[in-house]
Design an enzyme around this catalytic site. Structure first.
Site, short mmCIF file in Angstrom:
data_model
loop_
_atom_site.label_atom_id
_atom_site.label_comp_id
_atom_site.label_asym_id
_atom_site.label_seq_id
_atom_site.Cartn_x
_atom_site.Cartn_y
_atom_site.Cartn_z
N LYS A 44 0.84 -1.20 0.00
CA LYS A 44 0.00 0.00 0.00
C LYS A 44 0.88 1.26 0.00
O LYS A 44 2.08 1.19 0.33
CB LYS A 44 -0.90 0.00 1.24
CG LYS A 44 -0.15 0.06 2.57
CD LYS A 44 -1.07 -0.17 3.76
CE LYS A 44 -0.29 -0.16 5.07
NZ LYS A 44 -1.15 -0.57 6.21
N ARG A 142 -10.89 0.16 15.21
CA ARG A 142 -10.83 0.93 13.96
C ARG A 142 -11.83 0.27 13.02
O ARG A 142 -13.01 0.24 13.35
CB ARG A 142 -9.37 0.93 13.44
CG ARG A 142 -8.99 2.13 12.66
CD ARG A 142 -7.50 2.21 12.37
NE ARG A 142 -7.02 1.10 11.53
CZ ARG A 142 -5.77 0.98 11.10
NH1 ARG A 142 -4.85 1.86 11.47
NH2 ARG A 142 -5.41 -0.02 10.33
N TYR A 277 15.73 29.67 7.95
CA TYR A 277 14.61 30.45 8.49
C TYR A 277 14.59 30.46 10.01
O TYR A 277 14.75 29.42 10.65
CB TYR A 277 13.28 29.85 8.01
CG TYR A 277 13.04 29.97 6.53
CD1 TYR A 277 13.28 31.16 5.83
CD2 TYR A 277 12.53 28.88 5.83
CE1 TYR A 277 13.03 31.24 4.47
CE2 TYR A 277 12.28 28.96 4.46
CZ TYR A 277 12.53 30.14 3.79
OH TYR A 277 12.27 30.22 2.44
N MET A 325 11.11 24.00 2.77
CA MET A 325 10.32 23.18 1.85
C MET A 325 11.20 22.37 0.91
O MET A 325 10.92 21.21 0.62
CB MET A 325 9.36 24.06 1.04
CG MET A 325 8.42 23.26 0.15
SD MET A 325 7.31 24.26 -0.84
CE MET A 325 6.30 25.03 0.41
C1 LIG Z 1 -0.46 -1.71 6.80
C2 LIG Z 1 -1.14 -2.95 7.22
C3 LIG Z 1 -0.40 -4.13 7.44
C4 LIG Z 1 1.11 -4.17 7.42
O1 LIG Z 1 1.59 -3.62 8.63
P1 LIG Z 1 3.16 -3.60 8.96
O2 LIG Z 1 3.23 -3.21 10.36
O3 LIG Z 1 3.74 -2.60 8.03
O4 LIG Z 1 3.62 -4.98 8.67
C5 LIG Z 1 -1.10 -5.29 7.72
N1 LIG Z 1 -2.45 -5.29 7.79
C6 LIG Z 1 -3.18 -4.18 7.60
C7 LIG Z 1 -4.66 -4.24 7.72
C8 LIG Z 1 -2.55 -2.97 7.33
O5 LIG Z 1 -3.28 -1.87 7.14
#
Ligand SMILES: *Cc1c(COP(=O)(O)O)cnc(C)c1O
Length: 398
Positions: A44, A142, A277, A325
């Site tokens: 992802k 969640r 800055y 930036m």
């Molecule tokens: C991102 C994610 C993972 C992977 O998590 P890591 O800690 O990066 O291994 C696994 N399951 C779900 C649902 C996630 O959102």
């Protein structure tokens, strides 16, 4: 030919070199840690900033059984790039591309009744049989379905749709809240709840192909959480999920990303000279300053102003003053590397350079955020793309 050959050979402002050989080695290490389970490489958010398509291919080359993404769009993009095999996506909102996902042969997560209704409608309209993974909230608070009446209702409705030939309940799954804090009491509580909720679904008639709960920290520390499939993200990229679990090296993982920039300027300044800055840094005496041409637009956290480490000419230097930036400054203490000299922000660490974990500490965040936020203005250069041997399959690059 590698992607590197196709890029301009001269120095560039900045680059993230992605070592796909290291990624493949990490996948093999993780597979060995969970030998009885299948392995999902989570790609992802553009593979945590590493480039989704080349990382997905490399993970499959090294034996990953599944790919995982958050959004359906990310999964559809992998398919559009020709990536084969099982791909699961889990972050759905009403009106999402269910039909496209089922037609693209993706596995989809279902957390509640609205999602089941939408995926069933897509199947009814002719998309095909949807492979769904029912998500249980075992304590993360969640996404996922609450235990009890909500779970019974979701499982019952999914079984009904399965009888109608519209869905196949492929997975039962959940996600940990505190797996990166070994010994946290929520871990065993979630394991117990997961066993209860999967047992309940199975008693109602579900025959899942895979039950899955473990992320990287659980894969590394908690074999009883592996079930049929582990979902590893950060560890695939060679980064430890948390300092409590150990360093990458201690875990046998190798960081995949090396972020470097070419010094844009090196100049002498007198003592008492304010830098960047807000003048939060003032030179202590005559010195040299190096201008590193990356900033928060490139994902360098502004919170690391005054603390972020950089390797220049074999020495660790610290960000002097504020990160802007597009650029920041390091005090080179009188050294005079030429403009164009390399500044290494982070890498595997064995060349003396800082790691993403060092930057996380400097910025008060986690290493996940350091690599994932590297901006689109920084080119990713994928090296070692070809496996040592290509035994057929989907090895190598197209
Ligand atoms: C991102 C994610 C993972 C992977 O998590 P890591 O800690 O990066 O291994 C696994 N399951 C779900 C649902 C996630 O959102």
């Amino acid at each position: 030919m590698t992607e590197t050959d196709a890029l301009p050979s001269g120095p560039m402002r900045a680059r993230a070199v992605i070592d796909l050989g290291a990624l493949r080695a990490n996948v093999r290490t993780l597979r060995a840690l969970a030998p009885a389970a299948q392995l999902m490489a989570v790609v992802k958010s553009d593979a945590y900033g590493h480039g989704a398509v080349p990382c997905a291919r490399a993970a499959l080359d090294a034996g990953a059984d599944w790919l995982g993404t958050a959004t359906p769009e990310e999964a559809l993009a992998l398919r559009a790039a020709g990536i084969p095999g099982r791909i699961m996506c889990w972050l759905w909102t009403p009106g999402g591309p269910w039909r496209e996902a089922v037609e693209a042969d993706l596995d989809v997560s279902v957390s509640g009744m609205w999602a089941l209704e939408e995926v069933v409608a897509a199947a009814r309209e002719g998309a095909g049989v949807a492979r769904i993974h029912l998500k249980a909230d075992t304590g993360l608070g969640r996404s996922g379905c609450q235990p009890g009446a909500d779970w019974d209702r979701l499982v019952g409705a999914a079984l009904h749709a399965e009888t109608e030939g519209l869905v196949q309940i492929t997975g039962l799954w959940s996600h940990f809240a505190c797996a990166d804090e070994p010994g946290h009491p929520s871990i065993t509580a979630q394991l117990t709840r997961f066993r209860e909720m999967t047992a309940r679904a199975e008693a109602m008639g579900v025959r899942p192909e895979v039950r899955h709960l473990a992320n990287s920290p659980a894969t590394l520390t908690l074999p009883e959480s592996h079930f049929d499939l582990v979902r590893t993200g950060i560890a695939v990229y060679g980064i430890s999920p948390s300092p409590e679990i150990g360093t990458s090296a201690e875990l046998g993982l190798r960081p995949v990303m090396t972020l470097t920039a070419s010094l844009a300027l090196v100049k002498h300044v007198p003592g008492g000279h304010g830098v960047s800055y807000g003048h939060r840094y003032v030179t202590a005496g005559d010195t040299t300053l190096g201008l590193v041409p990356v900033g928060y637009a490139d994902g360098i956290p502004r919170h690391a102003s005054g603390t972020g480490p950089v390797l220049v000419g074999g020495k660790w230097r610290t960000v002097a003053g504020r990160i802007a930036m597009d650029q920041f400054v390091v005090d080179l203490g009188g050294d005079e590397p030429p403009a164009g000299a390399e500044a290494v922000l982070f890498g595997p660490g064995d060349g003396g350079e800082p790691t993403a974990e060092d930057w996380a500490r400097a910025a008060g965040t986690i290493a996940y955020e350091i690599v994932t936020r590297v901006g689109s203005r920084v080119p990713r250069i994928h090296v070692n793309a070809l496996p040592e041997q290509a035994p057929g399959g989907h090895g190598g690059r197209a």
